[in-house]
Design a protein around this motif. Structure first.
Motif, short mmCIF file in Angstrom:
data_model
loop_
_atom_site.label_atom_id
_atom_site.label_comp_id
_atom_site.label_asym_id
_atom_site.label_seq_id
_atom_site.Cartn_x
_atom_site.Cartn_y
_atom_site.Cartn_z
N SER A 69 38.60 -37.28 8.77
CA SER A 69 39.08 -37.19 7.39
C SER A 69 39.37 -38.57 6.81
CB SER A 69 40.34 -36.32 7.31
OG SER A 69 41.38 -36.86 8.12
N ASN A 70 39.37 -39.62 7.66
CA ASN A 70 39.61 -41.00 7.21
C ASN A 70 38.71 -41.96 7.98
OD1 ASN A 70 41.90 -40.50 5.43
ND2 ASN A 70 43.05 -40.05 7.30
N ASP A 71 38.49 -43.15 7.42
CA ASP A 71 37.84 -44.21 8.19
C ASP A 71 38.70 -44.53 9.41
OD1 ASP A 71 35.79 -44.39 6.40
OD2 ASP A 71 36.54 -46.15 5.37
N THR A 72 38.04 -44.89 10.51
CA THR A 72 38.77 -45.17 11.75
C THR A 72 38.55 -46.63 12.16
OG1 THR A 72 38.49 -42.88 12.47
CG2 THR A 72 39.04 -44.48 14.17
N PHE A 73 39.66 -47.31 12.50
CA PHE A 73 39.62 -48.72 12.88
C PHE A 73 40.24 -48.89 14.26
CE2 PHE A 73 39.82 -48.34 8.34
CZ PHE A 73 38.90 -49.27 7.86
N ASN A 74 39.80 -49.91 15.01
CA ASN A 74 40.41 -50.18 16.31
C ASN A 74 41.65 -51.06 16.15
OD1 ASN A 74 39.53 -52.82 16.05
ND2 ASN A 74 37.86 -52.62 17.54
N VAL A 82 35.26 -48.70 13.05
CA VAL A 82 34.55 -48.05 14.15
C VAL A 82 33.70 -46.88 13.65
CG1 VAL A 82 34.78 -46.86 16.37
CG2 VAL A 82 36.31 -48.77 15.81
N LEU A 83 34.33 -45.95 12.93
CA LEU A 83 33.61 -44.79 12.40
C LEU A 83 34.08 -44.50 10.98
CD1 LEU A 83 33.75 -42.37 15.50
CD2 LEU A 83 31.74 -43.63 14.69
N SER A 84 33.16 -43.99 10.17
CA SER A 84 33.47 -43.73 8.76
C SER A 84 34.03 -42.34 8.53
CB SER A 84 32.20 -43.89 7.92
OG SER A 84 31.68 -45.19 8.03
N LYS A 85 34.77 -42.22 7.43
CA LYS A 85 35.26 -40.92 6.98
C LYS A 85 34.08 -39.95 6.84
CE LYS A 85 37.44 -38.75 2.94
NZ LYS A 85 38.07 -38.99 1.61
N GLY A 86 34.26 -38.73 7.32
CA GLY A 86 33.21 -37.73 7.22
C GLY A 86 32.29 -37.67 8.43
N THR A 87 32.43 -38.63 9.36
CA THR A 87 31.58 -38.63 10.55
C THR A 87 31.84 -37.38 11.40
OG1 THR A 87 31.50 -41.04 10.65
CG2 THR A 87 31.00 -39.86 12.68
N GLU A 88 30.78 -36.68 11.79
CA GLU A 88 30.93 -35.56 12.71
C GLU A 88 30.98 -36.12 14.13
OE1 GLU A 88 28.06 -32.51 12.18
OE2 GLU A 88 28.85 -31.90 10.23
N TYR A 109 44.35 -41.77 18.77
CA TYR A 109 44.52 -40.68 17.81
C TYR A 109 43.62 -40.89 16.60
CZ TYR A 109 48.64 -39.16 20.40
OH TYR A 109 49.46 -38.70 21.39
N VAL A 110 43.09 -39.78 16.06
CA VAL A 110 42.28 -39.83 14.84
C VAL A 110 42.71 -38.69 13.93
CG1 VAL A 110 40.27 -40.94 15.87
CG2 VAL A 110 40.45 -38.44 15.90
N MET A 123 44.47 -33.16 9.85
CA MET A 123 45.32 -33.00 11.03
C MET A 123 45.08 -34.17 11.99
SD MET A 123 43.28 -29.76 12.81
CE MET A 123 44.09 -29.84 14.42
N ARG A 124 46.15 -34.64 12.61
CA ARG A 124 46.06 -35.76 13.55
C ARG A 124 45.95 -35.20 14.96
NH1 ARG A 124 46.16 -40.90 12.98
NH2 ARG A 124 47.06 -42.37 14.46
N ILE A 125 45.06 -35.81 15.75
CA ILE A 125 44.76 -35.23 17.07
C ILE A 125 44.43 -36.33 18.06
CG2 ILE A 125 42.30 -34.95 16.56
CD1 ILE A 125 42.42 -32.27 18.06
N HIS A 126 44.81 -36.11 19.34
CA HIS A 126 44.47 -37.06 20.39
C HIS A 126 42.97 -36.92 20.71
CE1 HIS A 126 44.47 -39.08 24.34
NE2 HIS A 126 45.58 -39.69 23.90
#
Length: 350
Positions: free
Chosen positions: A15-20, A26-32, A48-49, A1-4
């Protein structure tokens, strides 16, 4: 799910790697996601992530970091066992003038094992704290806080546990103070305060007689000494204090200030941290105190606040050096208190 990012909750998982915006990872998939991770997203201006469905995640999660009242039945017994265990150590020291080191380890270690990953220390202590057994609860809290703070200062896990144990035993000398003085509800007389001050000497003696000169013995003696020489029992100053005594002093003051016994009404936690900050320029070691505040302040992310203007909002991001000037979301706008110097937080709702 996509969320602000403003809608993220503690424990959400990417649920996915995050990039700026520049394509930087910035953060890896699975990061809490907790306070620090969410703050990092804001710093990189990520709006959004994608996160794993909360229903799916909640079915697998047994306990959340960022303790919520619904988890109190799970963690309260662990905390209460430590309080009860400290009471037994206290009574043993009162009757025999000694304690057994293995008993200290067996009482304190479950706290480390069960709360090691707890990030929201602010909420945890407030939710677990009660008005009963102040002396015992205070020692448990100082032990926990000393463990956290030493970890934040870069001590190894083994060292941090030893420091936590020293914090846990810092007030053991109070077993030699009469109940009438120790639990007096009103202001102590000068003579009574002089008696209370002797608990540092008594504690040093008890621990030394139990397992020799040690870190815990030094801390018991020095935890009321102050950097400016105004403390007791020996009016030590600056570098004459053991570094671990400086750690336990900060934990001791903080725990006392949030205690139900000291403040019968709930006190604004931001006020408490501001008071610690003030003390860091006179009585408490500055680097140790600022490290403590820097790691406690992010726990306020997501908390509701009231500004001096009367407006209410949510803390979205904290500042690494201007501790008490966070970024606050008020409805659909963001208020940066590092920029709007005429505004400040009046209170935090915990």
């Amino acid at each position: 799910m996509r969320i602000h990012v403003t809608e993220l909750r503690d424990g959400d998982k990417l649920s996915n790697d995050t990039f700026n915006g520049y394509g930087l990872h910035v953060l890896s998939k699975g990061t809490e996601l907790y306070a620090r991770e969410i703050s990092k997203l804001f710093q990189h201006q990520i709006e959004y992530v994608d996160i794993i469905s909360r229903k799916q995640e909640e079915s697998a999660r047994t306990i959340e970091s960022g303790i919520n009242p619904k988890w109190i039945p799970t963690v309260q017994p662990i905390y209460q066992d430590a309080v009860n265990g400290y009471e037994q150590l206290f009574l043993e020291a009162m009757q025999n003038g000694k304690i057994i080191e293995d008993d200290v380890v067996h009482t304190f270690q479950p706290l480390v094992d069960n709360f090691r990953m707890e990030r929201d220390v602010v909420s945890m202590l407030l939710l677990l704290n009660t008005k009963d057994d102040y002396t015992y609860q205070h020692s448990v809290q100082v032990g926990m806080l000393s463990y956290y703070l030493s970890s934040w200062l870069g001590y190894s896990e083994k060292e941090a546990v030893k420091i936590g144990q020293a914090g846990f035993l810092h007030d053991i000398g109070k077993c030699q103070i009469t109940d009438g003085i120790l639990n007096k509800p009103g202001k102590l007389s000068d003579d009574e305060f002089e008696m209370i001050k002797k608990h540092t000497i008594y504690g040093h003696q008890i621990i030394r007689d139990s397992f020799g000169e040690s870190l815990a013995a030094t801390v018991a003696l020095q935890h009321h000494e102050r950097i400016d020489g105004t403390g007791y029992p020996n009016r030590l100053k600056g570098d004459d204090l053991h570094p671990v005594s400086k750690i336990v002093a900060v934990a001791d003051v903080y725990s006392a200030m949030i205690s139900s016994r000291v403040y019968q009404k709930k006190r604004d936690l931001l006020f408490v941290l501001k008071e610690l900050y003030r003390m860091s320029f006179t009585e408490l070691d500055a680097f140790t105190t600022h490290t403590f505040i820097k790691h406690m302040i992010p726990n306020f992310i997501g908390k509701q606040v009231e500004l001096v203007s009367g407006e209410t909002g949510t803390i979205i991001m904290t500042h690494p050096s201007e501790f008490f000037r966070p970024l606050v979301r008020i409805e659909d706008r963001f208020v940066d208190l590092t920029v709007l110097r005429n505004l400040e937080v009046k209170q935090v709702f915990m």
